[in-house]
Motif scaffolding. Structure first.
Motif, mmCIF file in Angstrom:
data_model
loop_
_atom_site.group_PDB
_atom_site.id
_atom_site.type_symbol
_atom_site.label_atom_id
_atom_site.label_comp_id
_atom_site.label_asym_id
_atom_site.label_seq_id
_atom_site.Cartn_x
_atom_site.Cartn_y
_atom_site.Cartn_z
ATOM 1 N N GLY A 126 30.724 47.266 40.045
ATOM 2 C CA GLY A 126 30.758 47.791 38.686
ATOM 3 C C GLY A 126 32.169 47.945 38.152
ATOM 4 O O GLY A 126 32.416 47.842 36.948
ATOM 5 N N LYS A 127 33.111 48.172 39.046
ATOM 6 C CA LYS A 127 34.527 48.254 38.683
ATOM 7 C C LYS A 127 35.228 46.893 38.748
ATOM 8 O O LYS A 127 36.425 46.809 38.479
ATOM 9 N N ASN A 128 34.484 45.863 39.155
ATOM 10 C CA ASN A 128 35.054 44.528 39.354
ATOM 11 C C ASN A 128 36.265 44.602 40.287
ATOM 12 O O ASN A 128 37.280 43.937 40.094
ATOM 13 N N ALA A 129 36.110 45.441 41.329
ATOM 14 C CA ALA A 129 37.241 45.745 42.203
ATOM 15 C C ALA A 129 37.755 44.536 42.964
ATOM 16 O O ALA A 129 38.964 44.402 43.192
ATOM 17 N N PHE A 130 36.861 43.637 43.352
ATOM 18 C CA PHE A 130 37.287 42.507 44.170
ATOM 19 C C PHE A 130 38.140 41.529 43.359
ATOM 20 O O PHE A 130 39.165 41.031 43.837
ATOM 21 N N ALA A 131 37.729 41.263 42.124
ATOM 22 C CA ALA A 131 38.505 40.352 41.279
ATOM 23 C C ALA A 131 39.864 40.959 40.937
ATOM 24 O O ALA A 131 40.889 40.256 40.950
ATOM 25 N N TYR A 132 39.893 42.259 40.641
ATOM 26 C CA TYR A 132 41.168 42.879 40.292
ATOM 27 C C TYR A 132 42.077 43.027 41.514
ATOM 28 O O TYR A 132 43.302 42.978 41.396
ATOM 29 N N ARG A 133 41.487 43.188 42.697
ATOM 30 C CA ARG A 133 42.306 43.162 43.913
ATOM 31 C C ARG A 133 42.996 41.805 44.051
ATOM 32 O O ARG A 133 44.190 41.731 44.338
ATOM 33 N N ASP A 134 42.240 40.739 43.832
ATOM 34 C CA ASP A 134 42.823 39.398 43.948
ATOM 35 C C ASP A 134 43.889 39.160 42.882
ATOM 36 O O ASP A 134 44.916 38.527 43.142
ATOM 37 N N ARG A 135 43.633 39.664 41.680
ATOM 38 C CA ARG A 135 44.628 39.498 40.606
ATOM 39 C C ARG A 135 45.917 40.226 40.971
ATOM 40 O O ARG A 135 47.015 39.675 40.799
ATOM 41 N N LEU A 136 45.786 41.437 41.503
ATOM 42 C CA LEU A 136 46.978 42.199 41.884
ATOM 43 C C LEU A 136 47.715 41.517 43.022
ATOM 44 O O LEU A 136 48.953 41.461 43.051
ATOM 45 N N ARG A 137 46.951 40.957 43.956
ATOM 46 C CA ARG A 137 47.566 40.254 45.076
ATOM 47 C C ARG A 137 48.357 39.041 44.589
ATOM 48 O O ARG A 137 49.421 38.724 45.132
#
Length: 335
Positions: A126-137
């Motif tokens: 719901g937070k789209n955490a996985f995509a934003y983790r990859d973007r930050l990486r």
């Protein structure tokens, strides 16, 4: 002091001390007469065979050999099979029930960590955490004071496919959150869904109206590729498919095609086949998050399975019905 019933382990030997840590093992020895050095992994083994003749309670687990007619003939006193794991489908033959032997499973205890894993994945999705983790990486920095559009768990629509033990436990865990939860299950009627506190929808309607779809149906011939190309196409753009049930419930070829478009995402703890071949595109697709079948009981969680078996033994010894008895008719529809 009444004589303790004779019991025997039938599972992979290394799992005995995982499922029954020292305190639980001591409690077990108080309840039954059991040889801790003897763990059956082959019912034709002469030492196992000799013990079977007196065995009244069989404590099974992962790696239990098949309880076929030959094994059952060697265990004339057997009255209960208590499974310290989930499904008994892999070893319990219909003849077990035909002989009037009680079968119990710790599937309800194993359902809790799966439901917990699924809850965590729903909230992170719901937070789209996985995509934003990859973007930050990748970017190493991006504005942290912006309100990100299109994410959040307020009013997020969650569709549960299958009111299995895990599906029902998940419904309970989701109650404190501001989510809109619905259910699809052909074996549940409107009254049953109302008792669970969720609306009942046809599968197509649930797929088309959910932001997150999580699969908890059993694996049967009828549910193979339950989620296929047509069903995936019904899911809205930006939605997420979660599968912690069995890999074969999802058509992986169709899923890969859909994921390659970038239209939806998937979180898979189970795959088909399992493990995936090394060249599977699911490993590399940015919108696929794969874990190695770890949602079920792991590490310290397996002790919960042993506690369930101990409670069942105490119930049997006091003349009460097992709390988690499995009947043959319901087995076909169980996960």
């Amino acid at each position: 002091m009444p004589q303790r019933p004779v019991a025997m382990f039938a599972m992979t030997a290394e799992n005995v001390t995982r499922i029954f840590p020292p305190d639980e093992l001591a409690r077990l020895r108080e309840l039954v007469d059991i040889d801790l050095s003897l763990v059956a992994h082959d019912f034709t083994d002469p030492r196992v065979r000799a013990r079977l003749t007196a065995t009244e309670i069989l404590i099974t687990g992962w790696g239990c050999p098949a309880l076929d007619s030959d094994a059952l003939d060697a265990a004339p006193k057997l009255r209960a099979v208590l499974h310290a794991a989930g499904s008994v489908k892999g070893f319990a033959t219909p003849e077990v029930w035909e002989r009037g032997i009680v079968v119990s499973s710790a599937a309800a205890a194993n359902a809790l960590p799966v439901a917990e894993y699924t809850l965590a994945m729903i909230l992170l999705a719901g937070k789209n955490a996985f995509a934003y983790r990859d973007r930050l990486r990748t970017e190493r920095s991006f504005p942290c004071d912006d309100i990100l559009p299109g994410i959040g768990n307020f009013g997020r629509r969650v569709g549960i496919v299958g009111a299995s033990r895990i599906g029902r436990r998940l419904i309970e865990l989701l109650r404190p959150f501001d989510l809109r939860v619905s259910l699809a299950d052909p074996y549940v009627d409107e009254a049953g869904a109302a008792a669970l506190g969720v609306p009942l929808l046809p599968l197509d309607a649930l797929l088309g109206g959910s932001d997150i779809v999580t699969v908890h149906a059993p694996q049967t011939p009828e549910t193979r590729h339950l989620i296929g190309r047509r069903e995936l196409a019904l899911m809205p753009a930006g939605s997420v498919l979660v599968n912690t049930s069995r890999g074969a419930l999802v058509d992986h070829d169709a899923l890969v095609e859909e994921l390659r478009t970038g239209r939806i995402s998937a979180i898979l703890d189970v795959t088909d086949p399992e493990p995936l071949p090394a060249d599977s595109p699911l490993y590399d697709l940015p919108n696929a998050f794969i874990t190695p079948h770890l949602a079920g009981s792991q590490g310290n969680e397996v002790a919960r399975l042993g506690l369930t078996v101990l409670d069942e033994i105490e119930r049997l010894l006091s003349g009460r019905e097992p709390a988690h008895r499995i009947d043959l008719e319901g087995l076909a529809r169980a996960a």
